[in-house]
Design a protein around this motif. Structure first.
Motif, PDB file in Angstrom:
ATOM      1  N   PRO A  10     -17.454  37.940  54.244  1.00 48.89           N
ATOM      2  CA  PRO A  10     -17.755  38.799  53.139  1.00 48.89           C
ATOM      3  C   PRO A  10     -17.204  37.880  51.613  1.00 48.89           C
ATOM      4  O   PRO A  10     -16.429  36.864  51.876  1.00 48.89           O
ATOM      5  N   LYS A  11     -17.735  38.144  50.696  1.00 47.58           N
ATOM      6  CA  LYS A  11     -17.304  37.607  49.332  1.00 47.58           C
ATOM      7  C   LYS A  11     -15.809  38.283  49.005  1.00 47.58           C
ATOM      8  O   LYS A  11     -15.343  37.573  48.395  1.00 47.58           O
ATOM      9  N   PHE A  12     -15.694  39.447  49.302  1.00 42.87           N
ATOM     10  CA  PHE A  12     -14.322  40.305  48.819  1.00 42.87           C
ATOM     11  C   PHE A  12     -13.819  40.704  50.243  1.00 42.87           C
ATOM     12  O   PHE A  12     -14.082  40.896  51.073  1.00 42.87           O
ATOM     13  N   MET A  13     -12.209  40.810  50.019  1.00 38.31           N
ATOM     14  CA  MET A  13     -11.487  41.430  51.007  1.00 38.31           C
ATOM     15  C   MET A  13     -10.625  42.567  50.412  1.00 38.31           C
ATOM     16  O   MET A  13     -10.344  42.430  49.324  1.00 38.31           O
ATOM     17  N   LYS A  14      -9.893  43.442  51.524  1.00 37.85           N
ATOM     18  CA  LYS A  14      -8.843  43.934  50.965  1.00 37.85           C
ATOM     19  C   LYS A  14      -7.562  43.238  51.341  1.00 37.85           C
ATOM     20  O   LYS A  14      -7.360  42.491  52.405  1.00 37.85           O
ATOM     21  N   ALA A  15      -6.488  43.520  50.453  1.00 35.37           N
ATOM     22  CA  ALA A  15      -5.314  42.856  50.506  1.00 35.37           C
ATOM     23  C   ALA A  15      -4.179  43.676  49.829  1.00 35.37           C
ATOM     24  O   ALA A  15      -4.504  44.338  48.880  1.00 35.37           O
ATOM     25  N   ILE A  16      -3.001  43.627  50.186  1.00 33.48           N
ATOM     26  CA  ILE A  16      -1.676  44.023  49.404  1.00 33.48           C
ATOM     27  C   ILE A  16      -1.792  43.071  48.313  1.00 33.48           C
ATOM     28  O   ILE A  16      -1.450  41.801  48.619  1.00 33.48           O
ATOM     29  N   GLN A  17      -1.424  43.524  47.220  1.00 33.49           N
ATOM     30  CA  GLN A  17      -1.141  42.579  45.907  1.00 33.49           C
ATOM     31  C   GLN A  17       0.053  42.926  45.282  1.00 33.49           C
ATOM     32  O   GLN A  17       0.183  44.162  45.104  1.00 33.49           O
ATOM     33  N   LEU A  18       1.061  41.930  44.985  1.00 38.48           N
ATOM     34  CA  LEU A  18       2.419  42.285  44.186  1.00 38.48           C
ATOM     35  C   LEU A  18       1.946  41.713  42.806  1.00 38.48           C
ATOM     36  O   LEU A  18       1.751  40.420  42.641  1.00 38.48           O
ATOM     37  N   THR A  19       2.225  42.563  41.847  1.00 33.22           N
ATOM     38  CA  THR A  19       2.277  41.847  40.310  1.00 33.22           C
ATOM     39  C   THR A  19       3.630  42.250  39.577  1.00 33.22           C
ATOM     40  O   THR A  19       4.291  43.225  40.162  1.00 33.22           O
ATOM     41  N   ARG A  20       3.899  41.472  38.819  1.00 29.79           N
ATOM     42  CA  ARG A  20       4.918  41.704  38.012  1.00 29.79           C
ATOM     43  C   ARG A  20       5.033  41.133  36.679  1.00 29.79           C
ATOM     44  O   ARG A  20       4.651  39.886  36.363  1.00 29.79           O
ATOM     45  N   ASP A  21       5.037  41.836  35.534  1.00 30.73           N
ATOM     46  CA  ASP A  21       5.030  41.495  34.191  1.00 30.73           C
ATOM     47  C   ASP A  21       6.479  40.831  33.537  1.00 30.73           C
ATOM     48  O   ASP A  21       6.207  39.919  32.638  1.00 30.73           O
ATOM     49  N   SER A  22       7.338  40.943  34.352  1.00 33.97           N
ATOM     50  CA  SER A  22       8.703  40.571  33.899  1.00 33.97           C
ATOM     51  C   SER A  22       9.868  40.675  35.013  1.00 33.97           C
ATOM     52  O   SER A  22       9.671  41.173  35.893  1.00 33.97           O
ATOM     53  N   ALA A  23      10.544  39.491  34.912  1.00 34.31           N
ATOM     54  CA  ALA A  23      11.536  39.012  35.894  1.00 34.31           C
ATOM     55  C   ALA A  23      12.561  40.357  35.919  1.00 34.31           C
ATOM     56  O   ALA A  23      13.250  40.346  37.127  1.00 34.31           O
ATOM     57  N   SER A  24      12.593  41.076  35.082  1.00 30.65           N
ATOM     58  CA  SER A  24      13.668  42.262  35.088  1.00 30.65           C
ATOM     59  C   SER A  24      13.073  43.350  35.860  1.00 30.65           C
ATOM     60  O   SER A  24      13.814  44.344  35.810  1.00 30.65           O
ATOM     61  N   MET A  25      11.633  43.310  36.171  1.00 31.93           N
ATOM     62  CA  MET A  25      10.893  44.559  36.648  1.00 31.93           C
ATOM     63  C   MET A  25      10.867  44.534  38.202  1.00 31.93           C
ATOM     64  O   MET A  25      10.772  43.052  38.626  1.00 31.93           O
ATOM     65  N   SER A  26      10.695  45.545  38.865  1.00 36.12           N
ATOM     66  CA  SER A  26      10.357  45.266  40.458  1.00 36.12           C
ATOM     67  C   SER A  26       8.935  45.069  40.352  1.00 36.12           C
ATOM     68  O   SER A  26       8.120  45.480  39.528  1.00 36.12           O
TER      69      SER A  26
END
Length: 327
Positions: A10-26
């Motif tokens: 397929p062209k797209f898939m499901k995945a868990i993704q981690l994002t973070r805007d700042s090093a001080s944030m979880s």
């Protein structure tokens, strides 16, 4: 087309993704359904992930515990699946991360993953995808910690945390090498119950006062580590894979040098994904011939990616073993 080859990617898939805007944030943990399936370039394999365990280090990564993780990032260190594109298409394989995947390259909590050609090993034929997807981190760590501890067949090896994932792998590998293995755990079934014998006095009786040649410490409780060092034989070694973040280890330096004892640290994240694949490739035949025995599939709770988000967020407070199984 090989028997196991996916009919269509397929062209797209499901995945868990981690994002973070700042090093001080979880990190923010989310399930994405619109991640483009990566294309395999020369020298790479696209693997359709069939199962991926959630190891303790995956949970720590999801909470921002590794300062070198870059974002956005798909976590997940262990996997088993089928090569969907690239050389050996259709082959069943397994692998684990090393210091890249899940940290500075996308990991395996996804329907597809991209890895170098030499970053996978043939999946043992007698292991299910669930079993194969759960042994990578524990098994490679166990192999490394024994090698760095210079384990040899004449050694008496004491394993702290012997019934845990890494500890039980150490026990199997050490016995396969011919070592005499003594187990330590907060359990009466162990040779030394570390809950009631914090000074490890039972080791003196078990070794007729000689001490042990090698301690493998998979727990990292300073009091136990200190006691283990004191119970080493002359020229004994202790190899450590875990430690608390805010407690120092205090040892008797005079005893250390007079008895020529050695302290060794072992970090599986110091090694490449290719090196980890070589470790697993060496284990494939051992599983198939019965020298190594995997844990029962029943000890793992099988979940989907949707539930895995909650596991990573700490919604499930009980201790459990979770493995993500893909459709």
């Amino acid at each position: 087309m090989p028997k196991n080859s996916p009919k269509q990617i397929p062209k797209f898939m499901k995945a868990i993704q981690l994002t973070r805007d700042s090093a001080s944030m979880s990190p923010v943990i989310a399930l994405r359904e619109d991640i483009p399936v990566p294309a395999a370039a020369p020298g790479q394999l696209l693997v359709k992930v069939r199962a991926s365990a959630i190891q303790p280090s995956d949970l720590w990564n999801a909470r921002g515990g590794f300062p070198y993780t870059t974002y956005p990032r798909i976590p997940g260190r262990d996997f088993a699946g089928i090569i969907a594109a690239g050389p050996r298409c259709g082959e069943e394989v397994y692998g684990t991360s090393g210091f890249t995947h899940a940290f500075t390259a996308d990991g395996f909590h996804a329907e597809y993953c991209l890895v170098p050609e030499d970053a996978v090993a043939p999946k043992p034929k007698n292991l299910s995808f669930t079993q194969a997807a759960s042994v990578g981190v524990p098994l490679t760590t166990a192999a490394l910690v024994l090698r760095k501890g210079f384990a040899k067949s004449s050694d008496v090896v004491f394993v702290i945390g012997a019934f845990g994932a890494v500890g039980s792998a150490v026990v199997q590998l050490a016995r396969a090498q011919g070592c005499t293995v003594l187990t330590g755990s907060r359990d009466d079934n162990a040779d030394v119950n570390t809950k009631v014998d914090e000074n490890l006095e039972g080791l003196a009786t078990l070794t007729q006062g000689r001490g042990v040649d090698l301690v493998i410490d998979t727990v990292g409780i300073p009091a136990l580590t200190k006691a283990a060092i004191e119970n080493l034989a002359h020229s004994g070694r202790i190899s450590i894979i875990a430690a608390p973040g805010d407690v120092d280890l205090v040892v008797d330096m005079r005893n250390l040098y007079r008895q020529e004892k050695t302290l060794i640290g072992c970090n599986s994240l110091s090694y490449s994904v290719q090196g980890m694949a070589q470790e697993l490739a060496a284990m494939t035949s051992k599983f198939e011939e019965g020298t190594l025995v995997p844990g029962s599939e029943d000890i793992w709770t099988k979940i989907g990616l949707e539930q895995a988000v909650d596991v990573c967020k700490g919604v499930y407070k009980e201790v459990g073993k979770f493995v993500i199984v893909m459709d």
